[in-house]
Design a protein around this motif. Structure first.
Motif, mmCIF file in Angstrom:
data_model
loop_
_atom_site.group_PDB
_atom_site.id
_atom_site.type_symbol
_atom_site.label_atom_id
_atom_site.label_comp_id
_atom_site.label_asym_id
_atom_site.label_seq_id
_atom_site.Cartn_x
_atom_site.Cartn_y
_atom_site.Cartn_z
ATOM 1 N N GLY A 118 0.809 -1.207 0.000
ATOM 2 C CA GLY A 118 0.000 0.000 0.000
ATOM 3 C C GLY A 118 0.845 1.261 0.000
ATOM 4 N N ILE A 119 2.034 1.178 0.570
ATOM 5 C CA ILE A 119 2.913 2.341 0.651
ATOM 6 C C ILE A 119 3.915 2.377 -0.504
ATOM 7 N N PHE A 120 4.476 1.211 -0.829
ATOM 8 C CA PHE A 120 5.582 1.205 -1.784
ATOM 9 C C PHE A 120 5.155 0.964 -3.234
ATOM 10 N N PHE A 121 3.996 0.328 -3.431
ATOM 11 C CA PHE A 121 3.510 0.144 -4.805
ATOM 12 C C PHE A 121 2.293 1.040 -4.986
ATOM 13 N N LYS A 122 2.540 2.215 -5.569
ATOM 14 C CA LYS A 122 1.499 3.224 -5.666
ATOM 15 C C LYS A 122 0.300 2.744 -6.472
ATOM 16 N N LYS A 123 0.551 1.914 -7.488
ATOM 17 C CA LYS A 123 -0.528 1.495 -8.386
ATOM 18 C C LYS A 123 -1.306 0.299 -7.861
ATOM 19 N N MET A 124 -0.862 -0.279 -6.742
ATOM 20 C CA MET A 124 -1.550 -1.461 -6.218
ATOM 21 C C MET A 124 -3.023 -1.122 -5.991
ATOM 22 N N ASN A 125 -3.920 -1.977 -6.533
ATOM 23 C CA ASN A 125 -5.351 -1.678 -6.455
ATOM 24 C C ASN A 125 -6.081 -2.632 -5.515
ATOM 25 N N LYS A 126 -7.382 -2.395 -5.346
ATOM 26 C CA LYS A 126 -8.108 -3.203 -4.363
ATOM 27 C C LYS A 126 -8.200 -4.663 -4.784
ATOM 28 N N GLU A 127 -8.365 -4.913 -6.096
ATOM 29 C CA GLU A 127 -8.462 -6.307 -6.550
ATOM 30 C C GLU A 127 -7.198 -7.074 -6.169
ATOM 31 N N GLY A 128 -6.039 -6.459 -6.484
ATOM 32 C CA GLY A 128 -4.760 -7.116 -6.190
ATOM 33 C C GLY A 128 -4.578 -7.351 -4.703
ATOM 34 N N ALA A 129 -4.862 -6.306 -3.904
ATOM 35 C CA ALA A 129 -4.624 -6.413 -2.466
ATOM 36 C C ALA A 129 -5.506 -7.477 -1.825
ATOM 37 N N ILE A 130 -6.801 -7.470 -2.205
ATOM 38 C CA ILE A 130 -7.709 -8.449 -1.591
ATOM 39 C C ILE A 130 -7.345 -9.862 -2.017
ATOM 40 N N ALA A 131 -7.080 -10.051 -3.330
ATOM 41 C CA ALA A 131 -6.699 -11.382 -3.809
ATOM 42 C C ALA A 131 -5.419 -11.839 -3.110
ATOM 43 N N GLY A 132 -4.466 -10.931 -2.962
ATOM 44 C CA GLY A 132 -3.193 -11.277 -2.318
ATOM 45 C C GLY A 132 -3.392 -11.680 -0.869
ATOM 46 N N MET A 133 -4.164 -10.855 -0.123
ATOM 47 C CA MET A 133 -4.385 -11.166 1.295
ATOM 48 C C MET A 133 -5.046 -12.525 1.446
ATOM 49 N N LEU A 134 -6.089 -12.769 0.628
ATOM 50 C CA LEU A 134 -6.792 -14.047 0.735
ATOM 51 C C LEU A 134 -5.880 -15.211 0.363
ATOM 52 N N ALA A 135 -5.086 -15.050 -0.714
ATOM 53 C CA ALA A 135 -4.200 -16.136 -1.137
ATOM 54 C C ALA A 135 -3.175 -16.443 -0.044
#
Lengths: 593, 86
Positions: free
Chosen positions: A491-508
């Motif tokens: 969230g801090i270092f990858f400015k373009k990180m979006n909600k789809e990526g973050a949620i999928a990543g957390m769940l995975a």
């Protein structure tokens, strides 16, 4: 003075102190309740963070773990301190600049999504509740061993004390109480260590003593310890690698990332006045933690040395010089009564034999030479720190101090966890999702009710601990490492990180880690439901479930990056927000929604 | 808001500094304390085998030094790019 009276006096005095602070530091606003009004000095915050972080596990269990693991115990020492480097460099300053109250606040705003908030709340609650069970059990054990109280009443007293300063004072009360608790616990830990270091090596500082020669002979402490342990069939203390290099690496990394992702630690950095202080505060926290963590290796090594020397009284190993059961010291009798130390006279010679019978070659020699029929002494490693002053014949007030210190360590961590549990319910769930227009006064009331509920739940779980309490700590760190830390960092270092990526990543990350642990430890840790036995032969690529958090974190990042590539990047206003978080200037006081 | 030239440079300076700090963080703990422990144990520091010392003492001292070094260096960078507080 009688030992029991002394313990009552010292523990009672420490409780009176915590109670006094509770009355003095009542919280009047949500900002004071959640983040102590963001006015805590960085050194004071560092000290409170240290008390928050150092739990019953650090105080009571860690040195015992090291005593029996030797070199491999370093995984815990490096893992639980190295995480602060990650916190100071990668998270604390930016999260403080962001300026909200809780970790799910950041996740929800940064990923502009209530779904992300829910995932964050769920992993936070699972982590914190599993963690708090261990603390309450620690409180209960300390009470019943030292105060000779019935376990139930011990727990009631403990809960009443925690209630007084958490529910009334919120983060403000907790912070100032934790500072007092830090002072109590660090004295309790270092005083016996200094005494023992002086006895064995004549050196005042245990950190130096462990690397010095022993009194009355030319050998180095560690060299002597290696020799003594090898003589009774164990591996060398300084090179004993229980985990193997791969798993030592993964476990250390998992503990580091997990430490940096634990919500009750992160939230401490929301309480300082500005970004500069958030960075500095992480450094001070580590200084205060390191005082205990660099003493622990000496405590562990010296405790195991003293234990072996108590049982094997001669210069060399021989049947005639093993300790006669009749002549065992008082402390052994005390701990035998608790069942945590057991003696079983297998060869019926009336003497205690302590050696490694897992070492087949040595066991055969021992049987032939001395007539030993197996190791006869089993020692629960958790008693090493608590019994240490008794083993070394230290004065009664030191034993009383250790009792107060163990209780302080458990209470301070429990309080920090209670705060994040109640804030995730009253602030994240109630105000963030269910009832956004709630007034500040009602939110504060909801926070206090949630806190009370959490205390009752924790007390209940402490009295009826689920059988898996010890293993769940691995789960808590695995979850923090594989879900929250990567989401916060990206969230801090990858400015373009979006909600789809973050949620999928957390769940995975979350699901893969939980599954991997359950496959070997049993579904919800229920014995018998594991698919494979928990040993190296069956581990995937030889990876120990304890260290899987590292792999979970890698999976999280990879999945998040792939999903981000194939979906729309984060909207412009979110990217602007990230730009703003990266710059220190403008971090004001408390900012609510 | 696209980052202005100086904001981008500030961030670059920060990232470069913290990458160096993370290299040190990795080398003392995972490098000296785990991967190279057997080699370093051939040397000693007083009565400590060196690799053992890094795993149980040295890495912790280095971590503390590292955080305060980062704080000091960042405060300078903040001032240089005029983004410091107060």
């Amino acid at each position: 003075m009688e030992l029991q009276t002394m313990i009552w006096l010292v523990v009672g005095a420490s409780f009176a102190l915590y109670f006094g602070i509770a009355i003095w530091s009542r919280a009047g606003s949500t900002s004071e309740f959640y983040v102590a009004g963001k006015g805590v000095h960085p050194v004071a915050n560092g000290m409170a963070t240290a008390a928050d972080w150092m739990s019953a596990a650090s105080f009571i269990s860690m040195a015992g773990l090291i005593a029996f693991m030797g070199y491999s115990g370093g995984a815990f020492l490096m893992g639980w301190t190295g995480g602060y480097v990650l916190l100071a460099l990668l998270l604390a300053p930016y999260l403080r600049k962001f300026g909200k109250f809780t970790v799910p606040d950041f996740i929800a705003d940064r990923y502009y999504s209530q779904g992300a908030r829910v995932v964050a709340i769920v992993s936070l609650l699972v982590m914190s509740i599993t963690y708090i069970v261990g603390q309450m059990t620690g409180v209960a054990v300390a009470f019943s061993r030292f105060l000779e109280l019935d376990l139930f009443w011990g727990m009631v007293v403990g809960m009443a004390v925690v209630f007084s300063y958490t529910v009334l004072g919120g983060m403000k009360g907790i912070t100032y109480t934790q500072i007092a608790q830090y002072v109590v616990l660090i004295f309790a830990y270092t005083v016996p260590a200094v005494f023992i270091s002086l006895q064995l090596t004549g050196v005042f500082l245990p950190q130096i003593g462990l690397g010095s020669t022993m009194t009355g002979n030319e050998m180095y402490m560690l060299q002597k310890l290696d020799q003594v342990l090898v003589e009774i069939g164990f591996t060398e203390y300084t090179t004993n690698n229980n985990f193997g290099t791969l798993n030592m690496f993964l476990l250390t990394m998992s503990l580091m990332i997990g430490t940096a992702g634990l919500p009750h630690v992160i939230v401490r950095f929301f309480t300082v006045p500005n970004v500069r202080d958030a960075r500095k505060s992480a450094g001070w926290a580590l200084v205060f933690i390191a005082i205990l963590y660099t003493t622990a290796p000496a405590v562990g090594a010296m405790a195991i040395y003293n234990l072996v020397k108590t049982v094997h009284t001669g210069e060399t190993i021989a049947e005639e010089t093993t300790l006669r059961y009749e002549e065992r010291p008082e402390w052994m009798k005390n701990w035998e009564a608790t069942g945590l130390l057991k003696f079983d006279d297998k060869n019926e010679d009336g003497r205690i034999q302590f050696y490694s019978d897992a070492n087949k070659e040595f066991a055969a020699t021992a049987e032939e030479q001395y007539g030993w029929k197996g190791n006869e002494l089993s020692v629960n490693r958790d008693i090493m720190v608590l019994a240490n002053p008794e083993i070394a014949n230290l004065p009664n007030w030191v034993i009383a101090l250790v009792a107060a210190g163990g209780i302080a360590a458990a209470l301070s961590t429990a309080a920090g966890l209670l705060l994040v549990i109640s804030s995730s319910i009253s602030h994240d769930l109630l105000k963030g999702i269910l009832k956004p227009d709630i007034s500040e006064k009602n939110e504060l009331m909801a926070g206090r009710i949630a806190m009370t509920g959490a205390i009752l739940l924790a007390g209940y779980l402490g009295l009826n601990p689920p059988g898996f309490a010890a293993q769940t700590v691995a789960l808590a760190f695995g979850l923090a490492a594989s879900s929250l830390f990567p989401a916060l960092m990206m969230g801090i270092f990858f400015k373009k990180m979006n909600k789809e990526g973050a949620i999928a990543g957390m769940l995975a990350g979350l699901i893969s880690t939980v599954m991997y642990i359950f496959i070997y430890k049993g579904f919800l840790f229920i014995p018998g439901t594991n698919l494979f036995p928990d040993n190296a032969e069956y581990w995937m690529f030889g990876i120990n479930p304890l260290g899987f958090g590292t792999i979970g974190a890698i999976i999280n990042v990879i999945v998040a990056l792939i999903v981000m590539k194939i979906t729309a990047p984060a909207p412009a206003h979110i990217q602007d927000m990230v730009e703003n978080v990266r710059v220190p200037r403008g971090a004001g006081g408390a900012v609510d929604h | 808001m696209q980052p202005t030239g100086s904001a981008a440079q500030y961030w670059k300076a920060n990232v470069r500094l913290l990458l160096w700090c993370l290299v040190v963080w990795f080398v003392v703990s995972f490098g000296f304390g785990i991967l190279l422990v057997d080699v370093l144990n051939n040397f000693s520091l007083g009565g400590y085998p060196l690799g053992f010392w890094f795993a149980q003492q040295g890495s912790i001292y280095t971590f503390i030094g590292l955080i305060f070094f980062y704080v000091w260096k960042m405060n300078k960078i903040d001032k240089e790019f005029d983004v410091h507080e107060d």
